[in-house]
Design an enzyme around this catalytic site. Structure first.
Site, PDB file in Angstrom:
ATOM      1  N   LEU A 124     -17.939   9.902   3.534  1.00 14.33           N
ATOM      2  CA  LEU A 124     -18.164   8.596   2.680  1.00 14.33           C
ATOM      3  C   LEU A 124     -17.367   7.713   3.657  1.00 14.33           C
ATOM      4  O   LEU A 124     -18.154   6.647   3.900  1.00 14.33           O
ATOM      5  CB  LEU A 124     -16.898   8.735   1.762  1.00 14.33           C
ATOM      6  N   THR A 125     -16.261   7.893   4.343  1.00 18.94           N
ATOM      7  CA  THR A 125     -15.729   6.964   5.316  1.00 18.94           C
ATOM      8  C   THR A 125     -16.711   6.522   6.312  1.00 18.94           C
ATOM      9  O   THR A 125     -17.692   7.362   7.102  1.00 18.94           O
ATOM     10  CB  THR A 125     -14.360   7.474   5.938  1.00 18.94           C
ATOM     11  N   GLY A 128     -16.399   0.810   9.332  1.00 27.66           N
ATOM     12  CA  GLY A 128     -16.100  -0.519   8.768  1.00 27.66           C
ATOM     13  C   GLY A 128     -15.546  -0.229   7.211  1.00 27.66           C
ATOM     14  O   GLY A 128     -14.947  -1.313   6.657  1.00 27.66           O
ATOM     15  N   ILE A 338      17.370  19.342  10.869  1.00 30.68           N
ATOM     16  CA  ILE A 338      18.075  20.708  10.725  1.00 30.68           C
ATOM     17  C   ILE A 338      17.995  21.525  11.861  1.00 30.68           C
ATOM     18  O   ILE A 338      18.775  22.231  12.511  1.00 30.68           O
ATOM     19  CB  ILE A 338      17.760  21.223   9.365  1.00 30.68           C
ATOM     20  N   GLU A 364      -8.294  11.392   1.876  1.00 26.57           N
ATOM     21  CA  GLU A 364      -8.540  11.461   0.451  1.00 26.57           C
ATOM     22  C   GLU A 364      -7.741  10.205  -0.440  1.00 26.57           C
ATOM     23  O   GLU A 364      -7.123  10.545  -1.396  1.00 26.57           O
ATOM     24  CB  GLU A 364      -8.026  12.749  -0.068  1.00 26.57           C
ATOM     25  N   SER A 367      -1.558   6.421   0.732  1.00 28.71           N
ATOM     26  CA  SER A 367      -0.490   6.326  -0.458  1.00 28.71           C
ATOM     27  C   SER A 367      -0.482   5.119  -1.067  1.00 28.71           C
ATOM     28  O   SER A 367      -0.403   4.799  -2.291  1.00 28.71           O
ATOM     29  CB  SER A 367       0.827   6.454   0.249  1.00 28.71           C
TER      30      SER A 367
HETATM   31  C1  LIG Z   1      -8.147  14.101  10.034  1.00 28.64           C
HETATM   32  C2  LIG Z   1      -8.983  13.023   9.154  1.00 28.64           C
HETATM   33  C3  LIG Z   1      -9.880  13.619   8.302  1.00 28.64           C
HETATM   34  C4  LIG Z   1     -10.721  13.062   7.305  1.00 28.64           C
HETATM   35  N1  LIG Z   1     -11.588  13.637   6.530  1.00 28.64           N
HETATM   36  C5  LIG Z   1     -12.535  12.717   5.889  1.00 28.64           C
HETATM   37  C6  LIG Z   1     -13.640  13.461   5.288  1.00 28.64           C
HETATM   38  O1  LIG Z   1     -13.846  14.652   5.472  1.00 28.64           O
HETATM   39  N2  LIG Z   1     -14.471  12.495   4.850  1.00 28.64           N
HETATM   40  C7  LIG Z   1     -14.271  11.164   4.776  1.00 28.64           C
HETATM   41  O2  LIG Z   1     -15.303  10.462   4.008  1.00 28.64           O
HETATM   42  N3  LIG Z   1     -13.271  10.656   5.088  1.00 28.64           N
HETATM   43  C8  LIG Z   1     -12.342  11.359   5.868  1.00 28.64           C
HETATM   44  N4  LIG Z   1     -11.224  10.563   6.278  1.00 28.64           N
HETATM   45  C9  LIG Z   1     -11.235   9.536   6.342  1.00 28.64           C
HETATM   46  C10 LIG Z   1      -9.858   8.897   5.413  1.00 28.64           C
HETATM   47  O3  LIG Z   1     -10.103   9.320   4.067  1.00 28.64           O
HETATM   48  C11 LIG Z   1      -9.636   7.525   5.714  1.00 28.64           C
HETATM   49  O4  LIG Z   1      -8.981   7.368   7.108  1.00 28.64           O
HETATM   50  C12 LIG Z   1      -8.390   6.937   4.722  1.00 28.64           C
HETATM   51  O5  LIG Z   1      -9.168   6.521   3.462  1.00 28.64           O
HETATM   52  C13 LIG Z   1      -8.084   5.459   5.169  1.00 28.64           C
HETATM   53  O6  LIG Z   1      -9.184   4.806   5.582  1.00 28.64           O
HETATM   54  P1  LIG Z   1      -8.786   4.016   6.979  1.00 28.64           P
HETATM   55  O7  LIG Z   1      -8.582   5.016   8.075  1.00 28.64           O
HETATM   56  O8  LIG Z   1     -10.072   3.289   7.336  1.00 28.64           O
HETATM   57  O9  LIG Z   1      -7.810   3.001   6.738  1.00 28.64           O
HETATM   58  P2  LIG Z   1      -7.714   1.382   6.290  1.00 28.64           P
HETATM   59  O10 LIG Z   1      -8.623   1.517   4.806  1.00 28.64           O
HETATM   60  O11 LIG Z   1      -8.163   0.652   7.271  1.00 28.64           O
HETATM   61  O12 LIG Z   1      -6.280   1.309   5.747  1.00 28.64           O
HETATM   62  C14 LIG Z   1      -5.234   0.950   6.874  1.00 28.64           C
HETATM   63  C15 LIG Z   1      -4.034   0.686   6.024  1.00 28.64           C
HETATM   64  O13 LIG Z   1      -4.138  -0.431   5.225  1.00 28.64           O
HETATM   65  C16 LIG Z   1      -3.878  -0.126   3.771  1.00 28.64           C
HETATM   66  N5  LIG Z   1      -4.629  -0.495   2.957  1.00 28.64           N
HETATM   67  C17 LIG Z   1      -6.035  -0.760   2.708  1.00 28.64           C
HETATM   68  N6  LIG Z   1      -6.434  -1.384   1.978  1.00 28.64           N
HETATM   69  C18 LIG Z   1      -5.301  -1.634   1.122  1.00 28.64           C
HETATM   70  C19 LIG Z   1      -5.168  -2.591  -0.128  1.00 28.64           C
HETATM   71  N7  LIG Z   1      -6.085  -2.933  -0.936  1.00 28.64           N
HETATM   72  N8  LIG Z   1      -3.703  -2.680  -0.336  1.00 28.64           N
HETATM   73  C20 LIG Z   1      -2.793  -2.154   0.207  1.00 28.64           C
HETATM   74  N9  LIG Z   1      -2.915  -1.664   1.427  1.00 28.64           N
HETATM   75  C21 LIG Z   1      -4.128  -1.339   1.936  1.00 28.64           C
HETATM   76  C22 LIG Z   1      -4.049   1.342   3.756  1.00 28.64           C
HETATM   77  O14 LIG Z   1      -3.004   2.147   2.940  1.00 28.64           O
HETATM   78  C23 LIG Z   1      -3.362   1.983   5.315  1.00 28.64           C
HETATM   79  O15 LIG Z   1      -2.040   1.832   5.363  1.00 28.64           O
HETATM   80  C24 LIG Z   1     -10.449  11.522   7.167  1.00 28.64           C
HETATM   81  C25 LIG Z   1      -9.529  10.829   7.898  1.00 28.64           C
HETATM   82  C26 LIG Z   1      -8.790  11.633   8.806  1.00 28.64           C
HETATM   83  C27 LIG Z   1      -7.628  11.154   9.643  1.00 28.64           C
END
Ligand SMILES: Cc1cc2nc3c(=O)[nH]c(=O)nc-3n(C[C@H](O)[C@H](O)[C@H](O)COP(=O)(O)OP(=O)(O)OC[C@H]3O[C@@H](n4cnc5c(N)ncnc54)[C@H](O)[C@@H]3O)c2cc1C
Length: 383
Positions: A124-125, A128, A338, A364, A367
């Site tokens: 999914l991710t 961008g 600890i 997934e 927070s």
């Molecule tokens: C080890 C690992 C395994 C993964 N496995 C998969 C997988 O199998 N399949 C898949 O599709 N994806 C996968 N991911 C992707 C993962 O789901 C995303 O990294 C995650 O959803 C966050 O997206 P981002 O990294 O683009 O961060 P961003 O969306 O850029 O977020 C950056 C920060 O901004 C905050 N933020 C963003 N939007 C808002 C908002 N509207 N309000 C407040 N705060 C906000 C976020 O909480 C975060 O703190 C994986 C990631 C990792 C690191």
């Protein structure tokens, strides 16, 4: 819902024994080599761990959500990399097909996923679009009897090992938003699909992620999940709702493991002429961790039972993921504390777990995204 307590107890006992005797003793090797030994993978297959949540008709164990979270509690006592390997087949890498797939798609893929003969991944991710998944840009445009995929996916768990990918892509190039997103099953050896180099992560060595790149990748029309365009984002969200409960259960198991280790250490380590467990300030860290863990366990079990009863648990699943993953981070921090200096060196598992569990607050749905889901659902139902 627990269908048969005796059968579940047998399964949980055999998993607990496997964790204790086979997984925990091999954790350090997995961390050192960044690889799960083939023999252990074979043993995981024999235990049925790849098919926990796949329906019996397709060779899985068809665990209810309550049964599945009990399994996740146990399994997560070992290094999260082991759970990650079976995690996609049971969760994000298979559930799109289980929930919304056509009968032919289910018959073709689910038995192999359940047996662990095939590894599934969920894409999914994108570079961008992470939290704002609905803005994804990968396209899948119909051309004769195939959709042509172009775009790239980022951080895809188990992509280096995967045989099939559930890929969310835009089937309408003009329409913006999630209504134009469809879900596809794409086989690894499809021409036009390539993988990036394996990501170097903070933790969870032995579990791998990488980019998945599509360049004029022709995917037969029969690979469109459910045979329907425009519902792929809904499929992805349904998959994630279930995944969030599973991850919350994993957080509980991992926190239990860290707290067990910290308690044992606190009883053995002596300072000022007595075990550090006798100091009330150390006891406070143990007690706070135990209390939060208990709360998280109760939440996860309650939400799992509600889901089994047919309730919509979108809010509860997010509450569980938010609370359990943040709890796990706090417990990890206290357990390192600890251990004192020993918690900062790699000889103790808690140093590794501290890094491993950091991921649970990010993937997934971060927070912050869980908070948004919870609040949005509250506001919607109050209007
Ligand atoms: C080890 C690992 C395994 C993964 N496995 C998969 C997988 O199998 N399949 C898949 O599709 N994806 C996968 N991911 C992707 C993962 O789901 C995303 O990294 C995650 O959803 C966050 O997206 P981002 O990294 O683009 O961060 P961003 O969306 O850029 O977020 C950056 C920060 O901004 C905050 N933020 C963003 N939007 C808002 C908002 N509207 N309000 C407040 N705060 C906000 C976020 O909480 C975060 O703190 C994986 C990631 C990792 C690191």
């Amino acid at each position: 819902m627990i269908r048969d307590q005796e059968t579940l107890t047998l399964l949980l006992d055999s998993i607990a024994r496997f964790v204790r005797e086979r997984l925990i003793p091999n954790e350090q090797e997995v961390a050192d080599t960044d690889r799960i030994p083939a023999q252990l993978v074979a043993e995981m297959r024999d235990l049925g761990l790849f098919g926990l949540s796949i329906p019996e008709a397709y060779g899985g164990l068809a665990l209810t959500m309550e049964e599945e979270v009990h399994v996740a509690f146990e399994l997560a006592h070992a290094s999260p990399a082991f759970r990650s390997l079976i995690g996609t087949n049971n969760g994000i890498g298979s559930q799109g097909i289980v929930i919304d797939g056509t009968e032919a798609q289910k018959r073709h893929y689910l038995p192999k996923l359940a047996a662990g003969q095939m590894i599934g991944a969920f894409a999914l991710t994108e570079p961008g679009s992470g939290s704002d998944a609905g803005s994804l840009k990968t396209t899948a445009l119909l051309d004769g009897d195939a959709y042509v995929l172009n775009g790239s996916k980022r951080y895809i768990t188990n992509a280096p090992e995967a045989d099939i990918f559930t890929v969310m892509a835009r089937t309408d190039p003009v329409l913006t938003g999630s209504a134009a997103i469809s879900a596809f099953i794409v086989e690894r050896d499809t021409p036009g699909l390539s993988l990036g180099k394996i990501d170097r992560k903070m933790g969870q060595r032995g579990a791998h992620t990488c980019d998945v790149i599509f360049e004029d990748c022709r995917v037969p029309v029969g690979q469109l999940i459910g045979g329907r365009e425009g519902v792929g984002f809904k499929t992805a969200m349904k998959v994630l709702d279930k995944g969030r409960l599973h991850i919350a259960a994993v957080c509980v198991g991992a926190a239990e493991r860290m707290l067990d280790d910290a308690l044992r250490y606190a009883l053995e380590r002596e300072q000022f002429g007595q075990p550090i467990a006798e100091f009330q300030l150390v006891q406070a860290m143990l007690a706070d961790s135990k209390t939060e863990l208990y709360a998280a366990r109760c939440m996860v079990l309650d939400a799992a039972r509600r889901r089994d009863a047919g309730e919509d648990v979108s809010t509860e699943a997010s509450c569980c993921k938010l609370f359990a993953s943040e709890m796990c981070g706090r417990v990890a921090d206290r357990c390192v504390q600890i251990h004192g200096g020993a918690g900062y060196v790699a000889d103790y598992a808690v140093e590794r777990f501290y890094r491993d569990v950091r991921l649970f607050r990010i993937y997934e749905g971060t927070s912050q995204i869980q908070q948004l889901v919870i609040a949005r659902n509250m506001i919607r139902s109050a209007r």
